[in-house]
Design an enzyme around this catalytic site. Structure first.
Site, PDB file in Angstrom:
ATOM      1  N   GLU A  81      53.023 120.874  21.705  1.00 48.79           N
ATOM      2  CA  GLU A  81      52.885 121.810  22.827  1.00 48.79           C
ATOM      3  C   GLU A  81      53.872 121.506  23.957  1.00 48.79           C
ATOM      4  O   GLU A  81      54.360 122.411  24.629  1.00 48.79           O
ATOM      5  CB  GLU A  81      51.460 121.789  23.385  1.00 48.79           C
ATOM      6  CG  GLU A  81      50.434 122.486  22.520  1.00 48.79           C
ATOM      7  CD  GLU A  81      49.754 121.528  21.548  1.00 48.79           C
ATOM      8  OE1 GLU A  81      50.236 120.383  21.392  1.00 48.79           O
ATOM      9  OE2 GLU A  81      48.740 121.929  20.933  1.00 48.79           O
ATOM     10  N   PHE A  98      33.392 120.701  21.717  1.00 45.97           N
ATOM     11  CA  PHE A  98      34.568 120.249  20.986  1.00 45.97           C
ATOM     12  C   PHE A  98      35.833 120.894  21.574  1.00 45.97           C
ATOM     13  O   PHE A  98      35.879 122.090  21.803  1.00 45.97           O
ATOM     14  CB  PHE A  98      34.428 120.624  19.507  1.00 45.97           C
ATOM     15  CG  PHE A  98      35.638 120.263  18.692  1.00 45.97           C
ATOM     16  CD1 PHE A  98      36.008 118.932  18.531  1.00 45.97           C
ATOM     17  CD2 PHE A  98      36.425 121.248  18.122  1.00 45.97           C
ATOM     18  CE1 PHE A  98      37.140 118.593  17.799  1.00 45.97           C
ATOM     19  CE2 PHE A  98      37.562 120.922  17.390  1.00 45.97           C
ATOM     20  CZ  PHE A  98      37.919 119.586  17.227  1.00 45.97           C
ATOM     21  N   GLN A  99      36.834 120.092  21.814  1.00 45.95           N
ATOM     22  CA  GLN A  99      38.114 120.524  22.386  1.00 45.95           C
ATOM     23  C   GLN A  99      37.957 121.258  23.714  1.00 45.95           C
ATOM     24  O   GLN A  99      38.677 122.198  24.012  1.00 45.95           O
ATOM     25  CB  GLN A  99      38.909 121.382  21.393  1.00 45.95           C
ATOM     26  CG  GLN A  99      39.404 120.559  20.194  1.00 45.95           C
ATOM     27  CD  GLN A  99      40.472 121.257  19.373  1.00 45.95           C
ATOM     28  OE1 GLN A  99      40.487 122.486  19.275  1.00 45.95           O
ATOM     29  NE2 GLN A  99      41.363 120.469  18.779  1.00 45.95           N
ATOM     30  N   LYS A 104      37.012 131.823  24.627  1.00 44.54           N
ATOM     31  CA  LYS A 104      37.003 132.451  23.308  1.00 44.54           C
ATOM     32  C   LYS A 104      36.192 133.754  23.288  1.00 44.54           C
ATOM     33  O   LYS A 104      36.619 134.760  22.722  1.00 44.54           O
ATOM     34  CB  LYS A 104      36.409 131.435  22.329  1.00 44.54           C
ATOM     35  CG  LYS A 104      36.441 131.845  20.894  1.00 44.54           C
ATOM     36  CD  LYS A 104      35.780 130.750  20.048  1.00 44.54           C
ATOM     37  CE  LYS A 104      35.486 131.304  18.664  1.00 44.54           C
ATOM     38  NZ  LYS A 104      34.559 130.432  17.949  1.00 44.54           N
ATOM     39  N   MET A 125      69.295 104.229  32.686  1.00 45.95           N
ATOM     40  CA  MET A 125      69.097 104.206  34.140  1.00 45.95           C
ATOM     41  C   MET A 125      68.179 103.043  34.543  1.00 45.95           C
ATOM     42  O   MET A 125      68.359 102.434  35.597  1.00 45.95           O
ATOM     43  CB  MET A 125      68.531 105.547  34.623  1.00 45.95           C
ATOM     44  CG  MET A 125      68.566 105.715  36.133  1.00 45.95           C
ATOM     45  SD  MET A 125      70.241 105.602  36.824  1.00 45.95           S
ATOM     46  CE  MET A 125      70.709 107.329  36.868  1.00 45.95           C
TER      47      MET A 125
END
Lengths: 166, 564
Positions: free
Chosen positions: B48, B110-111, B160, B475
């Site tokens: 993602e 869940f999630q 959802k 760096m």
């Protein structure tokens, strides 16, 4: 560092309070008190926020508040002619012996006694911040058991809405 | 009647969205089922984070709003870095996250993740849909908020059940937001005041930033600078907002900017700041920043004005609109009055630049990283879109590539996100298929999102990655070398994959370049590949440092220059 009272008109939408309190914590501004409730228009709420800061900080606070999409109007009411009130409920030790003194002070401050037991009284008092502080100061020697305070609320003087005032 | 998901996709079409970067997941299956029938192109990244950086690269290269999807929970939290990145650099994005059904919210389903809460400080605005009927109007508002004013990311959380519920599709005519109405035109009185101060200035500087790129005010700014004879210094993110080859262009200021730019802002008598936020990386220590100058500041975000530096003449408005207004008034002022003083001032700045230009050891046999960037500039004739990773590679890209136009330089400026450049390059190339797109990369940063080679191969995205490979977090090594007595704590990347084999394993083209004389040929060769990514692994000097450098918290007078 000055005490500033800021009046914020907001849309009454999901998560607005967390956007505002988060803005203060995220940018390191302090909130001395915050009170919020609906206005006569159900879709709009008004918040009164008391904060401490120098002019530059307060200018940034106001600009950052104005950036929030749900914020409709922001006014620094400290800069205008206004009325400010807080309310406290104080539970103080008061026996038969000290009770008359306590009542005397309460009446001088135009407070109300709302509960009495043999050892204590509960007093309700409204006023501007300095009056509240003065009252608590005078009550101190009697033994304050508990103080519950609302945040300040403020309104501009005159016939215009606070949010419309300059 | 349409489902929430159908309304969502239809609304995206109405907003002109033709490309989405997204990763499906449990709660988004309904949305993805609807997307299956749609003609909107959908790119599946391999992470993602890659998806959201690609969407941002697309937005920055095209000037359009970037759109991405992630599912609830981990999908959403993986987007967080990308949202923060877009927020810091003011890039217009609309980010859709899946959410569990409204009846389950708050129950640790869940999630489930409170993504609205998590992202609150890093969004321009956010919404959670709680009613299918508001789907279209929320999406229209979100795009409006993302692209107007000071642009930024807007998150829309999609439970959802709301996506499955049905409603009539009604596309609102216009957006009605009581609390949001950004100022576009500037206050004319303030603009005149700025012009009056500029007219009487003998050593004025224009200090421009990313706002010029975002509002595409480049043509107006060139005209303004030419008429008034005022030299232009850019912030790092302003690069491309003013042609890098223009004689009035001084360079960019800040920690690794050029000597002349930093000198120009150290003691001018007037600064016109345009679309910039006076970041610490640009200004150095504030008491050394133009202590004797009056400063006017044009910015669409009032909160950026007088935030870090006190401003005499604030002008709130869109850079392009305000410059147009200023050009409308410009004939009323006398620009000859101080023309000779200004010429002298420009000569002084040029002399500073001759004294200490961006430079490196051109005689070295080993490949210097700067040489690679310079060669990319030469081979692409300064026309490529350049993205960068973060660190030394990023600074050298800014130093040795001269940009012509807005949207040509894409780099994670404010947040400094390693792993940004490669996915951003994929997004940029998808948005501008006719342009060559190079990601100037370090080996460390590239390894943070190299899984996206797969995305580029799948979609035939012919981006070029130039890894300036010093087998170090360069760096970090530089700071440890300069400020921590060579105690190289955890910056060694000697253990790394064979990037050529890695590229080939993904189905991309891999090249390794060890010799200086092969650099140009390799870059030219890479341009012949039109249907897949090319990963070029340049073995560069391990110990090269970026100069000049103004150490953090120091002022211009403490600038460290290249040791010759």
């Amino acid at each position: 560092m000055m005490r500033h009272t800021i009046s914020v008109l907001v849309e009454n939408k999901f998560g607005v309070l967390s956007r505002i309190s988060g803005l203060f914590s995220g940018r390191g501004y302090n909130i001395e008190s915050l009170s919020v409730n609906r206005t006569t228009d159900e879709s709009v709420s008004i918040m009164t926020i008391v904060t401490m800061g120098d002019d530059r900080v307060v200018e940034q606070i106001i600009k950052q508040l104005r950036k929030l999409v749900n914020v409709i109007r922001v006014r620094n009411v400290s800069e205008m002619d206004h009325i400010e009130r807080e309310m406290i409920l104080v539970k103080v030790h008061a026996t038969q012996r000290t009770r008359p003194d306590v009542f005397n002070i309460v009446s001088t401050f135009r407070g109300k006694t709302v509960d009495i037991t043999n050892e204590s009284v509960v007093i309700e008092l409204t006023g501007a911040n300095d009056k509240i502080l003065a009252f608590l100061n005078v009550m101190e020697p009697y033994g304050i058991i508990e103080v519950v305070r609302t945040g300040a609320i403020a309104i501009g003087r005159g016939s215009k809405m606070t949010s419309e005032m300059k | 009647m349409m489902t929430g998901a159908q309304i969502l996709i239809e609304s995206l079409k109405r907003e002109g969205v033709d490309l989405i970067f997204g990763y499906p997941g449990g709660v988004l299956l309904g949305v993805y089922d609807t997307l299956y029938d749609s003609d909107i192109t959908h790119i599946l990244p391999r992470h993602e984070q890659g998806g959201i950086h690609a969407a941002e690269g697309y937005a920055r290269a095209t000037g359009k709003v970037g759109v991405c999807f992630g599912t609830s929970g981990p999908g959403a939290t993986n987007l967080v870095t990308g949202i923060a990145n877009a927020h810091m650099d003011s890039i217009p994005m609309v980010v859709f996250t899946g959410q569990v059904a409204t009846s389950l919210i708050g129950g640790d389903a869940f999630q489930e993740a409170d993504i609205i809460g998590i992202t609150r400080p890093i969004v321009k605005h956010s919404y959670m849909l709680t009613n299918v009927e508001e789907t279209a109007s929320v999406i229209k508002e979100a795009f409006h908020i993302a692209r107007t004013g000071r642009p930024g990311p807007v998150v829309i959380d999609l439970p959802k059940d709301i996506m499955a519920a049905k409603a009539k599709f009604e596309w609102p005519e216009k957006v009605n937001l009581t609390g949001y109405n950004p100022t576009v035109k500037g206050h004319l009185g303030q603009i005149k005041k700025m012009l009056r101060l500029l007219e009487s200035a003998k050593k004025p500087v224009i200090y421009m930033g990313g706002g010029v790129v975002l509002s595409e005010a480049n043509e107006e700014l060139v005209k303004f600078s030419e008429i008034t004879g005022v030299p232009v210094v850019s912030s790092f993110l302003g690069l491309g907002g003013f042609p890098g080859t223009h004689e009035n262009f001084v360079g960019w200021l800040g920690m690794h900017g050029n000597y002349a730019s930093n000198m120009a802002v150290s003691d001018p008598d007037f600064i016109l700041a345009i679309g910039t936020r006076f970041s610490d990386r640009s200004t150095g220590r504030l008491d050394g920043f133009a202590p004797n100058a009056k400063i006017a500041h044009i910015d669409v975000d009032p909160a950026s004005i007088s935030k870090n530096v006190q401003i005499e003449v604030p002008i709130v408005g869109d850079c392009k609109a305000v410059l147009k207004q200023a050009l409308g008034e410009i004939d009323k002022f006398n620009w000859d009055k101080n023309a000779s003083a200004r010429k002298e001032w420009r000569e002084q700045i040029k002399a500073w630049d001759r004294e200490h230009p961006f430079d490196y050891d051109r005689t070295a046999d080993i490949i210097k990283p700067q040489y690679v960037v310079e060669t990319i500039y030469k081979v692409t004739e300064g026309d490529a879109i350049i993205t960068t990773e973060v660190g030394q590679n990023q600074m050298w890209a800014g130093q040795f590539y001269k940009f012509k136009r807005p949207h040509q330089f894409i780099s994670s400026g404010g947040l400094g996100t390693m792993g940004y450049g490669f996915p951003a390059a994929i997004g940029a190339k998808l948005g501008c298929p006719d342009k060559e797109v190079f990601d100037i990369a370090g080996d460390g940063s590239f390894m943070m999102n190299m899984q996206e080679i797969c995305t580029a191969v799948q979609n035939k995205v012919a981006v070029k990655v130039a890894i300036l490979n010093n087998r170090y977090l360069g760096m970090i090594r530089q700071w440890q070398n300069m400020f921590f007595n060579d105690r190289f704590s955890h910056c060694d990347l000697n253990c790394q994959p064979d990037f050529v084999k890695l590229a080939e394993a993904f189905g991309a083209v891999g090249m390794r370049i060890d010799r200086k004389e092969d650099v140009e040929a390799a870059i030219r060769e890479s341009l012949k590949v039109k249907d897949k990514p090319v990963i070029m692994d340049f073995t560069v000097d391990r110990n090269e440092n970026v100069f000049p450098m103004i150490p953090a918290g120091a002022s211009v007078s403490e600038m460290l220059l290249m040791q010759k």
